[in-house]
Design a protein around this motif. Structure first.
Motif, PDB file in Angstrom:
ATOM      1  N   MET A   1       0.840  -1.194   0.000  1.00  0.00           N
ATOM      2  CA  MET A   1       0.000   0.000   0.000  1.00  0.00           C
ATOM      3  C   MET A   1       0.879   1.250   0.000  1.00  0.00           C
ATOM      4  O   MET A   1       1.748   1.392  -0.834  1.00  0.00           O
ATOM      5  N   PHE A   2       0.713   2.113   0.982  1.00  0.00           N
ATOM      6  CA  PHE A   2       1.368   3.417   0.963  1.00  0.00           C
ATOM      7  C   PHE A   2       2.331   3.539   2.135  1.00  0.00           C
ATOM      8  O   PHE A   2       1.957   3.295   3.269  1.00  0.00           O
ATOM      9  N   LYS A   3       3.552   3.936   1.857  1.00  0.00           N
ATOM     10  CA  LYS A   3       4.547   4.073   2.919  1.00  0.00           C
ATOM     11  C   LYS A   3       4.592   5.501   3.463  1.00  0.00           C
ATOM     12  O   LYS A   3       4.766   5.711   4.657  1.00  0.00           O
ATOM     13  N   LYS A   4       4.459   6.470   2.578  1.00  0.00           N
ATOM     14  CA  LYS A   4       4.558   7.875   2.966  1.00  0.00           C
ATOM     15  C   LYS A   4       3.175   8.504   3.130  1.00  0.00           C
ATOM     16  O   LYS A   4       2.205   8.063   2.533  1.00  0.00           O
ATOM     17  N   GLN A   5       3.114   9.557   3.943  1.00  0.00           N
ATOM     18  CA  GLN A   5       1.884  10.338   4.027  1.00  0.00           C
ATOM     19  C   GLN A   5       1.633  11.027   2.681  1.00  0.00           C
ATOM     20  O   GLN A   5       2.576  11.307   1.930  1.00  0.00           O
ATOM     21  N   ILE A   6       0.371  11.298   2.395  1.00  0.00           N
ATOM     22  CA  ILE A   6      -0.006  11.800   1.070  1.00  0.00           C
ATOM     23  C   ILE A   6      -1.050  12.909   1.204  1.00  0.00           C
ATOM     24  O   ILE A   6      -1.957  12.825   2.038  1.00  0.00           O
ATOM     25  N   THR A   7      -0.918  13.930   0.362  1.00  0.00           N
ATOM     26  CA  THR A   7      -1.955  14.947   0.209  1.00  0.00           C
ATOM     27  C   THR A   7      -2.225  15.115  -1.283  1.00  0.00           C
ATOM     28  O   THR A   7      -1.726  14.335  -2.110  1.00  0.00           O
ATOM     29  N   ILE A   8      -3.046  16.090  -1.662  1.00  0.00           N
ATOM     30  CA  ILE A   8      -3.294  16.346  -3.082  1.00  0.00           C
ATOM     31  C   ILE A   8      -2.400  17.499  -3.547  1.00  0.00           C
ATOM     32  O   ILE A   8      -1.909  18.283  -2.735  1.00  0.00           O
ATOM     33  N   LYS A   9      -2.197  17.607  -4.852  1.00  0.00           N
ATOM     34  CA  LYS A   9      -1.278  18.611  -5.382  1.00  0.00           C
ATOM     35  C   LYS A   9      -1.884  20.010  -5.419  1.00  0.00           C
ATOM     36  O   LYS A   9      -1.167  21.002  -5.252  1.00  0.00           O
ATOM     37  N   LYS A  10      -3.177  20.112  -5.658  1.00  0.00           N
ATOM     38  CA  LYS A  10      -3.819  21.430  -5.672  1.00  0.00           C
ATOM     39  C   LYS A  10      -5.302  21.282  -5.342  1.00  0.00           C
ATOM     40  O   LYS A  10      -5.842  20.171  -5.310  1.00  0.00           O
ATOM     41  N   ALA A  11      -5.952  22.405  -5.112  1.00  0.00           N
ATOM     42  CA  ALA A  11      -7.335  22.404  -4.642  1.00  0.00           C
ATOM     43  C   ALA A  11      -8.309  21.911  -5.717  1.00  0.00           C
ATOM     44  O   ALA A  11      -8.073  22.067  -6.921  1.00  0.00           O
ATOM     45  N   ILE A  12      -9.407  21.319  -5.247  1.00  0.00           N
ATOM     46  CA  ILE A  12     -10.485  20.830  -6.124  1.00  0.00           C
ATOM     47  C   ILE A  12     -11.811  21.290  -5.529  1.00  0.00           C
ATOM     48  O   ILE A  12     -11.996  21.243  -4.305  1.00  0.00           O
ATOM     49  N   ILE A  13     -12.746  21.676  -6.390  1.00  0.00           N
ATOM     50  CA  ILE A  13     -14.076  22.084  -5.931  1.00  0.00           C
ATOM     51  C   ILE A  13     -15.135  21.151  -6.525  1.00  0.00           C
ATOM     52  O   ILE A  13     -15.101  20.853  -7.721  1.00  0.00           O
ATOM     53  N   LYS A 113      -7.119  13.609 -11.476  1.00  0.00           N
ATOM     54  CA  LYS A 113      -6.764  14.646 -12.458  1.00  0.00           C
ATOM     55  C   LYS A 113      -5.728  15.614 -11.909  1.00  0.00           C
ATOM     56  O   LYS A 113      -4.796  16.011 -12.620  1.00  0.00           O
ATOM     57  N   VAL A 114      -5.867  16.023 -10.645  1.00  0.00           N
ATOM     58  CA  VAL A 114      -4.902  16.978 -10.081  1.00  0.00           C
ATOM     59  C   VAL A 114      -3.683  16.256  -9.521  1.00  0.00           C
ATOM     60  O   VAL A 114      -2.596  16.839  -9.430  1.00  0.00           O
ATOM     61  N   GLY A 115      -3.835  15.003  -9.154  1.00  0.00           N
ATOM     62  CA  GLY A 115      -2.712  14.213  -8.672  1.00  0.00           C
ATOM     63  C   GLY A 115      -2.506  14.306  -7.166  1.00  0.00           C
ATOM     64  O   GLY A 115      -3.030  15.210  -6.495  1.00  0.00           O
ATOM     65  N   THR A 116      -1.744  13.361  -6.651  1.00  0.00           N
ATOM     66  CA  THR A 116      -1.421  13.332  -5.230  1.00  0.00           C
ATOM     67  C   THR A 116       0.071  13.559  -5.027  1.00  0.00           C
ATOM     68  O   THR A 116       0.861  13.433  -5.963  1.00  0.00           O
ATOM     69  N   LEU A 117       0.431  13.879  -3.789  1.00  0.00           N
ATOM     70  CA  LEU A 117       1.815  14.250  -3.477  1.00  0.00           C
ATOM     71  C   LEU A 117       2.288  13.517  -2.236  1.00  0.00           C
ATOM     72  O   LEU A 117       1.660  13.605  -1.170  1.00  0.00           O
ATOM     73  N   GLU A 118       3.389  12.755  -2.366  1.00  0.00           N
ATOM     74  CA  GLU A 118       3.988  12.116  -1.200  1.00  0.00           C
ATOM     75  C   GLU A 118       4.674  13.161  -0.335  1.00  0.00           C
ATOM     76  O   GLU A 118       5.298  14.102  -0.845  1.00  0.00           O
ATOM     77  N   GLN A 119       4.573  12.989   0.992  1.00  0.00           N
ATOM     78  CA  GLN A 119       5.170  13.942   1.923  1.00  0.00           C
ATOM     79  C   GLN A 119       6.287  13.286   2.724  1.00  0.00           C
ATOM     80  O   GLN A 119       6.389  12.062   2.801  1.00  0.00           O
ATOM     81  N   ASP A 120       7.111  14.115   3.315  1.00  0.00           N
ATOM     82  CA  ASP A 120       8.307  13.630   4.008  1.00  0.00           C
ATOM     83  C   ASP A 120       7.970  13.166   5.429  1.00  0.00           C
ATOM     84  O   ASP A 120       8.446  13.720   6.421  1.00  0.00           O
ATOM     85  N   ALA A 121       7.103  12.161   5.492  1.00  0.00           N
ATOM     86  CA  ALA A 121       6.734  11.551   6.777  1.00  0.00           C
ATOM     87  C   ALA A 121       6.099  10.203   6.487  1.00  0.00           C
ATOM     88  O   ALA A 121       5.394  10.043   5.486  1.00  0.00           O
TER      89      ALA A 121
END
Length: 282
Positions: A1-13, A113-121
């Motif tokens: 699955m996922f090793k790093k914490q993840i957020t999105i790359k930019k806002a979505i409405i 479409k906007v993509g996700t971003l791995e974070q340093d944690a």
């Protein structure tokens, strides 16, 4: 699955209506820094997406902070779980997440479409150590420890009707497997609509966002998206509800006749005793 914490790359409405309230609502998802969690904001008040803030409800999943409530979060939460998203700011204009097409499709498509971003944690995971069971008459839900680092859901529904009947599916949670269930829509028996309306619910429901079953047929012209769409939707809901653990869970869930209420009560039983679980980095 996922090793790093993840957020999105930019806002979505997102914009739509609430399934139960029938009210128009807008939703904005924004990136959030690491170690924040998934936080809902309504009228400048925040509610963390956590089982600690959840209220028992049969027809949707609801979180509350004092007099502020946000309902029907399960499809969005299920989508976030499937993408491993751990940190997110969610601003909402009303009291209910928009139902959109009744599935997780639009949430997943737009986030991809906007993509996700791995974070340093590192992400943390919850490993189940002991069997936990919750029973309610003929219905039950339990979770058992497993050796694998994964969540497995063994779900059985039995409506004893002419169309849905009994359906069973064993699902292993992963981004790829989620693509096999994410189109599954919420559903309702036509005979239950009067009761739902009497409770002041279902005001935004329509054939555009829900499957309506009438005796031995469905009223939706397009038919089903999957032959077993009903049990797949129940699993989709279950994934979203279990993500209120605030972390992905490693264990095997088995349930007969389960739903939002049992999903939350299982989480409460798990976290009632620290001997039931432990936290791990991947």
């Amino acid at each position: 699955m996922f090793k790093k914490q993840i957020t999105i790359k930019k806002a979505i409405i997102f914009k739509g209506i609430g399934l139960h309230s029938g009210e128009p609502v807008s939703l904005k998802l924004s990136p959030e820094k690491k170690n924040t969690g998934i936080i809902f904001y309504k009228k400048n008040k925040k509610i963390k997406a956590s089982w600690k803030n959840a209220e028992v409800s049969q027809l949707c999943t609801k979180i509350k902070n004092k007099n502020i409530t946000i309902s029907t979060i399960e499809h969005l939460m299920s989508t976030l779980s499937s993408l491993g998203i751990t940190n997110l700011k969610i601003e909402i204009s009303g009291s209910e997440i928009p139902i959109l097409d009744g599935s997780a499709k639009i949430f997943l498509d737009e986030i991809l479409k906007v993509g996700t971003l791995e974070q340093d944690a590192n992400q943390k995971f919850i490993k189940i150590k002991k069997k936990v069971l919750y029973e309610d008459k003929e219905k039950f839900i339990c979770i058992n420890p497993i050796k694998e680092k994964k969540l497995i859901i063994d779900f059985t529904i039995d409506y004893n009707d002419q169309f849905i009947k009994k359906q069973k599916l064993i699902y292993t949670h992963s981004p790829d497997n989620f693509r096999d269930i994410y189109l599954a829509r919420t559903f309702c028996l036509q005979k239950d609509l009067e009761k739902i309306f009497s409770l002041g619910l279902g005001k935004g429901g329509s054939l555009d966002n829900a499957i309506i079953v009438s005796e031995n047929k469905i009223l939706n012209q397009g038919g089903l998206r999957y032959p077993n769409e009903f049990v797949k939707h129940k699993i989709l809901d279950c994934i979203g509800d279990l993500y209120l653990a605030e972390n992905q869970i490693w264990g095997k869930v088995e349930t007969y006749g389960g739903g939002h209420e049992l999903n939350l009560l299982l989480l409460r039983e798990v976290f009632k005793n620290k001997e039931n679980y432990e936290f791990f980095d991947y």
